[in-house]
Scaffold this motif. Sequence first.
Motif, PDB file in Angstrom:
ATOM      1  N   CYS A 199       0.964  -1.415  -0.090  1.00 45.96           N
ATOM      2  CA  CYS A 199      -0.066  -0.184   0.139  1.00 45.96           C
ATOM      3  C   CYS A 199       1.226   1.045   0.086  1.00 45.96           C
ATOM      4  O   CYS A 199       1.957   1.604   0.899  1.00 45.96           O
ATOM      5  CB  CYS A 199      -1.253  -0.339   1.650  1.00 45.96           C
ATOM      6  N   HIS A 201       0.098   4.300   1.539  1.00 53.16           N
ATOM      7  CA  HIS A 201       0.251   5.021   2.329  1.00 53.16           C
ATOM      8  C   HIS A 201       1.268   4.409   3.449  1.00 53.16           C
ATOM      9  O   HIS A 201       1.977   5.119   4.633  1.00 53.16           O
ATOM     10  CB  HIS A 201      -1.424   4.829   2.650  1.00 53.16           C
ATOM     11  N   HIS A 202       1.164   3.096   3.391  1.00 51.76           N
ATOM     12  CA  HIS A 202       1.978   2.514   5.080  1.00 51.76           C
ATOM     13  C   HIS A 202       2.992   1.909   4.288  1.00 51.76           C
ATOM     14  O   HIS A 202       3.525   1.363   5.628  1.00 51.76           O
ATOM     15  CB  HIS A 202       1.387   2.140   5.818  1.00 51.76           C
ATOM     16  N   CYS A 213      -1.890  -3.086   6.463  1.00 51.33           N
ATOM     17  CA  CYS A 213      -2.151  -1.529   7.141  1.00 51.33           C
ATOM     18  C   CYS A 213      -3.375  -2.165   7.730  1.00 51.33           C
ATOM     19  O   CYS A 213      -3.326  -1.318   8.662  1.00 51.33           O
ATOM     20  CB  CYS A 213      -2.207  -0.490   6.115  1.00 51.33           C
TER      21      CYS A 213
END
Length: 239
Positions: free
Chosen positions: A123, A125-126, A194
Motif C-alpha cells: 500500500c 500509504h503505509h 496496514c
Amino acid sequence: MTQLHYREEDGKPLSQVIRDRLKQNNKRFWAGDNISEYVSDVEKDTLINEATTAFEQVLDTLLIDRETDPNSKGTARRLAKMYYNEIMAGRYDPAPGTTAFPNDSADRYEGMLVVRSELRSMCSHHHQPVAGVAYIGIIASSKLIGLSKYTRIAQWCARRGTLQEELCNDIAREIQKATGAENLGVYIQATHGCCENRGIMAHSSLTQTTVLKGSFKDDAGTKKEFFDNIKMQQEFAPR
Ligand SMILES: [Zn+2]
C-alpha cells in the motif's frame, strides 16, 4: 525525452537528476506509476547505492545499532535492493513482453477466459504488504496472449505502491492494451497489512474490488458468468 546517462559532474544525487528529468518531461511519478522509460538499468544500480545510504540514515534515526547488531548490519542494503528489485519492481521494469496469437479463424475461441493470478503488492500509504488474488476475465478479440502473461501483467502492475482500487483499474487497462479485448472484468480479493499489523489490527479483513468493461458491465448474463467462474475457481483453490 532526455538522455539517460548520469554524469558525475552534475554534482547532484542521481535520484535528483532523474526527478528533474521526470519533471522536465511532465511525467508523473506517483508510487503506482511506471517510470521505466526514464531510469536505465545502470542507473538503477547507482540508485540502490544511494537508497542504501538513505536507509542507513533512517535506521540511525530509529536508534538501531547497525554496527554491533548482526541482524541489522546489512539491513539498509537489503531494503534498498528489495524496493527496487522486488516490492516496487513494477515501477522500474518495462511491461512484460506479450506475443499475441491470432484468434480470427473460423474455429476461433469465442467463450469467456478467466485467469486467477496471485498478487503481492504494497500500500502506498503505509508501505505494508497487500496479498491476494486477481481474477481476470475476458472475451477474446481477434488475438490471444499466452495464459501466463495475464499473471505477469497483473504482477507487474501490483509490484508498486498501490491502492487496491487503482490496482484493479491498472490491471484492466493493461490487459485491454495487451489483448485488444473490449469486454473484460477484473476482480481482486486481498488482505492489507496496514489493517492487520497496525491501526485496527483486523486479522481477517478482506477487501474486494471489481472493474467491469463492455459486456461484463452492460450484459447481466456475461457479468453472472464471470462471477460464476470466480466461484468455481474458489471452490477449486480456496484462498
Ligand atoms: Zn496502508
